[in-house]
Design a protein around this motif. Structure first.
Motif, PDB file in Angstrom:
ATOM      1  N   VAL A 227    -141.495 -10.485  11.794  1.00 37.54           N
ATOM      2  CA  VAL A 227    -143.019 -11.792  11.762  1.00 37.54           C
ATOM      3  C   VAL A 227    -144.296 -10.614  11.745  1.00 37.54           C
ATOM      4  O   VAL A 227    -143.728  -9.378  12.009  1.00 37.54           O
ATOM      5  CB  VAL A 227    -142.716 -12.005  13.458  1.00 37.54           C
ATOM      6  N   ARG A 228    -144.626 -11.734  10.488  1.00 42.73           N
ATOM      7  CA  ARG A 228    -146.233 -10.484  10.550  1.00 42.73           C
ATOM      8  C   ARG A 228    -147.001 -10.181  11.941  1.00 42.73           C
ATOM      9  O   ARG A 228    -147.950 -10.806  12.274  1.00 42.73           O
ATOM     10  CB  ARG A 228    -147.487 -11.783   9.849  1.00 42.73           C
ATOM     11  N   SER A 229    -146.586  -9.021  12.141  1.00 45.19           N
ATOM     12  CA  SER A 229    -147.153  -8.672  14.171  1.00 45.19           C
ATOM     13  C   SER A 229    -146.993  -8.053  14.257  1.00 45.19           C
ATOM     14  O   SER A 229    -146.423  -6.704  13.168  1.00 45.19           O
ATOM     15  CB  SER A 229    -146.817  -9.696  15.160  1.00 45.19           C
ATOM     16  N   CYS A 230    -147.156  -7.370  15.277  1.00 47.79           N
ATOM     17  CA  CYS A 230    -146.741  -6.356  15.890  1.00 47.79           C
ATOM     18  C   CYS A 230    -147.194  -5.486  17.746  1.00 47.79           C
ATOM     19  O   CYS A 230    -147.735  -7.233  17.763  1.00 47.79           O
ATOM     20  CB  CYS A 230    -148.048  -5.115  15.099  1.00 47.79           C
ATOM     21  N   TRP A 231    -146.175  -4.479  18.167  1.00 45.29           N
ATOM     22  CA  TRP A 231    -146.119  -4.958  19.607  1.00 45.29           C
ATOM     23  C   TRP A 231    -147.652  -4.564  20.113  1.00 45.29           C
ATOM     24  O   TRP A 231    -148.262  -5.520  21.687  1.00 45.29           O
ATOM     25  CB  TRP A 231    -145.372  -3.558  19.682  1.00 45.29           C
ATOM     26  N   GLU A 232    -148.251  -3.866  19.211  1.00 45.87           N
ATOM     27  CA  GLU A 232    -149.584  -3.548  20.530  1.00 45.87           C
ATOM     28  C   GLU A 232    -150.534  -4.950  20.576  1.00 45.87           C
ATOM     29  O   GLU A 232    -151.640  -4.572  21.271  1.00 45.87           O
ATOM     30  CB  GLU A 232    -150.760  -2.235  19.666  1.00 45.87           C
ATOM     31  N   PHE A 233    -150.409  -5.692  19.747  1.00 46.86           N
ATOM     32  CA  PHE A 233    -151.633  -6.746  19.420  1.00 46.86           C
ATOM     33  C   PHE A 233    -150.578  -8.186  20.703  1.00 46.86           C
ATOM     34  O   PHE A 233    -151.165  -8.960  21.475  1.00 46.86           O
ATOM     35  CB  PHE A 233    -151.468  -7.534  18.021  1.00 46.86           C
ATOM     36  N   GLU A 234    -149.628  -8.289  19.998  1.00 55.37           N
ATOM     37  CA  GLU A 234    -148.774  -9.631  21.363  1.00 55.37           C
ATOM     38  C   GLU A 234    -147.762  -8.922  21.697  1.00 55.37           C
ATOM     39  O   GLU A 234    -146.306 -10.498  21.347  1.00 55.37           O
ATOM     40  CB  GLU A 234    -147.988 -10.687  19.725  1.00 55.37           C
ATOM     41  N   PRO A 235    -147.180  -8.329  22.364  1.00 55.17           N
ATOM     42  CA  PRO A 235    -146.181  -7.840  22.933  1.00 55.17           C
ATOM     43  C   PRO A 235    -145.482  -8.901  23.903  1.00 55.17           C
ATOM     44  O   PRO A 235    -144.208  -9.014  23.535  1.00 55.17           O
ATOM     45  CB  PRO A 235    -146.751  -7.343  23.759  1.00 55.17           C
ATOM     46  N   GLU A 236    -146.342  -9.764  24.550  1.00 56.71           N
ATOM     47  CA  GLU A 236    -146.117 -10.444  25.483  1.00 56.71           C
ATOM     48  C   GLU A 236    -145.107 -12.008  24.410  1.00 56.71           C
ATOM     49  O   GLU A 236    -144.149 -12.349  25.085  1.00 56.71           O
ATOM     50  CB  GLU A 236    -146.922 -11.028  26.471  1.00 56.71           C
ATOM     51  N   TRP A 237    -146.263 -12.277  23.298  1.00 58.79           N
ATOM     52  CA  TRP A 237    -145.505 -12.935  22.664  1.00 58.79           C
ATOM     53  C   TRP A 237    -144.059 -13.030  21.640  1.00 58.79           C
ATOM     54  O   TRP A 237    -143.091 -13.685  21.585  1.00 58.79           O
ATOM     55  CB  TRP A 237    -146.590 -13.851  21.208  1.00 58.79           C
ATOM     56  N   LEU A 238    -144.399 -11.484  21.294  1.00 59.80           N
ATOM     57  CA  LEU A 238    -142.929 -11.337  20.940  1.00 59.80           C
ATOM     58  C   LEU A 238    -141.656 -11.338  21.441  1.00 59.80           C
ATOM     59  O   LEU A 238    -140.195 -11.981  21.422  1.00 59.80           O
ATOM     60  CB  LEU A 238    -143.052  -9.580  20.070  1.00 59.80           C
ATOM     61  N   LYS A 239    -141.758 -11.100  22.890  1.00 56.85           N
ATOM     62  CA  LYS A 239    -140.513 -10.665  23.447  1.00 56.85           C
ATOM     63  C   LYS A 239    -140.226 -12.187  23.600  1.00 56.85           C
ATOM     64  O   LYS A 239    -139.483 -12.377  24.084  1.00 56.85           O
ATOM     65  CB  LYS A 239    -141.274 -10.205  24.697  1.00 56.85           C
ATOM     66  N   LEU A 240    -141.063 -12.543  24.521  1.00 52.54           N
ATOM     67  CA  LEU A 240    -141.200 -14.332  24.553  1.00 52.54           C
ATOM     68  C   LEU A 240    -139.862 -15.016  23.086  1.00 52.54           C
ATOM     69  O   LEU A 240    -138.723 -15.726  23.367  1.00 52.54           O
ATOM     70  CB  LEU A 240    -142.145 -15.761  24.444  1.00 52.54           C
ATOM     71  N   LEU A 241    -140.588 -14.601  22.465  1.00 52.24           N
ATOM     72  CA  LEU A 241    -139.264 -15.079  20.893  1.00 52.24           C
ATOM     73  C   LEU A 241    -137.821 -14.874  21.347  1.00 52.24           C
ATOM     74  O   LEU A 241    -137.315 -15.455  21.024  1.00 52.24           O
ATOM     75  CB  LEU A 241    -140.500 -14.522  19.543  1.00 52.24           C
TER      76      LEU A 241
END
Length: 478
Positions: A227-241
């Motif tokens: 995913v084009r993302s990072c833990w610092e920006f979307e931690p809760e969404w990445l964990k949900l996925l």
């Protein structure tokens, strides 16, 4: 340790849209810099429009051209159209059909080269089964943010499995927080946004496949989701996925800001164009110019174009407008600027209807804000140069991006009618002045500077690439 690090051959196969191809290419360069070999596959015209590989990576980053099929396969497909920017919105469905017909030549390429991994896009929903049959691990690489994926739901939701239990039965169901998101968020569509894209994203014309079905099949069949993302920006969404929705590895690859060094061009005509624009920008006050661009796909309606233009005029701010009036030769909907607008604003505005060097423009000190469609590549580039965002959405994931950015105070949405999405010249002018000039807009100007350290720090981006590669190497040894 160095002997344990296997050098890999990775195939990249993005969807035929520049908002997809460029992130795939940026990730390709970062991986190639680590010594791995990349085969970047697209159609001839698209590859010719991409920047050439940097000289230092030319032996590792290889462009592979696979032509689209002819009219005997997709009779209604526009001639010479190879990207979404080449066709009006209602013709993109034929581009997807032509893209699907690349399955056979791509399979042949994979069989001949036996790569270690293939990274593919949402549209090629048929690719995971092809890769699996050939014994090649596959990664669905999402250029969409983790919040867009999280809002979209699980494989079962995306594919419509067990339709009687589907949580979304009406378009209004897309305008509220999904039941599977356990935290508070404003990320959802406005009714005018989901209505505009429902015919391709949710449903689809006869004998074609919807975008959400393509995405669901891609996620279901792949080995991992990058995913084009990072833990610092979307931690809760990445964990949900990873933990709740997909139940398979979800690996953020960073925000992939574009590095311009090698794209300084060899093309002298483009350098000449840029010099002219730079002379104009040099004459403007620091932080005073509005840069206006809505990406390669979005095209305002005539009424929208009129209100944007008159709002720019009313704002009193200098502006540089990268204006797309037509999407390919098959675009028959004619739009134009209001009568007298060009003459009235010629002393403080530039209107560019051809190539615009977006990175160079955004990097110029005179630019004080970016009026944008909220496509994620443009968002990252704006944050890269610390330009606050004034947002006006049109298509695809842009509405969800805008809610996320508004939620985090990185961007300000131009006020619109909640039902039909209409807006006025007054709202355009007031929004621009507020974000760029006024005390009220300082929160957006400050926040974008704060986000720059998260999105564009070289060390942080390198960490995400190293983490990805370590996983790929470990996985391929299993």
């Amino acid at each position: 340790m160095s002997n344990e690090r296997k050098l890999m051959h990775i195939v990249m196969f993005p969807w035929l849209a520049f908002g997809h191809m460029i992130p795939f290419l940026n990730l390709s360069k970062l991986i190639a810099r680590k010594g791995h070999r990349i085969s970047f596959i697209s159609t001839p015209r698209n590859i010719d429009r991409l920047p050439p590989p940097p000289p230092a990576l030319s032996h590792l980053l290889n462009y592979v051209k696979i032509p689209l099929p002819g009219h005997d396969v997709v009779p209604d497909f526009p001639i010479n159209a190879e990207a979404t920017s080449d066709v009006p919105y209602d013709k993109v469905v034929y581009l997807k059909l032509a893209y699907d017909a690349l399955q056979q030549p791509l399979t042949q390429f994979l069989r001949q080269t036996s790569p270690d991994w293939i990274f593919f896009d949402f549209a090629s929903y048929w690719l995971p089964s092809v890769a699996s049959e050939l014994g090649i691990p596959s990664a669905y690489f999402s250029i969409f943010t983790a919040s867009v994926l999280g809002f979209s739901g699980s494989v079962q939701v995306l594919k419509g499995d067990d339709s009687e239990k589907q949580p979304r039965k009406t378009l209004e169901d897309y305008t509220v927080k999904p039941e599977w998101v356990p935290f508070e968020t404003s990320v959802c569509f406005k009714i005018y946004e989901i209505t505009k894209i429902a015919d391709s994203v949710i449903t689809s014309p006869e004998n074609t496949v919807s975008d959400i079905f393509r995405m669901g099949s891609s996620i279901q069949g792949c080995d991992i989701v990058a995913v084009r993302s990072c833990w610092e920006f979307e931690p809760e969404w990445l964990k949900l996925l990873e933990q709740d929705l997909y139940r398979k590895p979800v690996i953020p690859v960073g925000q992939l800001p574009t590095v311009e060094e090698e794209e300084e061009a060899a093309d002298e005509s483009k350098n000449t164009v840029w010099r002219g624009y730079k002379e104009w920008l040099d004459k403007q006050g620091k932080g005073s110019v509005v840069y206006v661009a809505f990406g390669s796909e979005a095209k305002p309606s005539q009424s929208e174009l009129t209100e944007i233009a008159l709002g720019l005029e009313q704002s009193g701010l200098p502006f540089f407008w990268a204006l797309k009036l037509k999407r390919g030769d098959w675009d028959t909907e004619t739009i134009g600027l209001p009568e007298g607008f060009v003459e009235r604003t010629k002393d403080r505005g530039v209107i560019c209807t051809s190539w615009a060097p977006q990175l160079k423009i955004l990097s110029h000190d005179s630019v004080g804000g970016f009026l944008t469609h909220s496509g994620w590549s443009s968002v990252v580039e704006s944050i890269q140069f610390q330009r606050p965002l004034i947002m006006l959405t049109f298509l695809a994931d842009q509405g969800l991006n805008a809610r996320l950015l508004e939620e985090k105070k990185i961007g300000y949405p131009i006020p619109r009618d909640e039902s039909d999405g209409s807006f006025t010249r007054d709202s355009v002018a007031d929004s621009l002045r507020m974000v760029i000039l006024q005390e009220e807009g300082k929160i957006y100007r400050d926040k974008v500077k704060e986000m720059n350290g998260i999105f564009c720090d070289g060390g942080r981006q390198d960490f995400y690439v190293e983490n990805l590669l370590a996983f790929l190497q470990s996985y391929s040894r299993n």
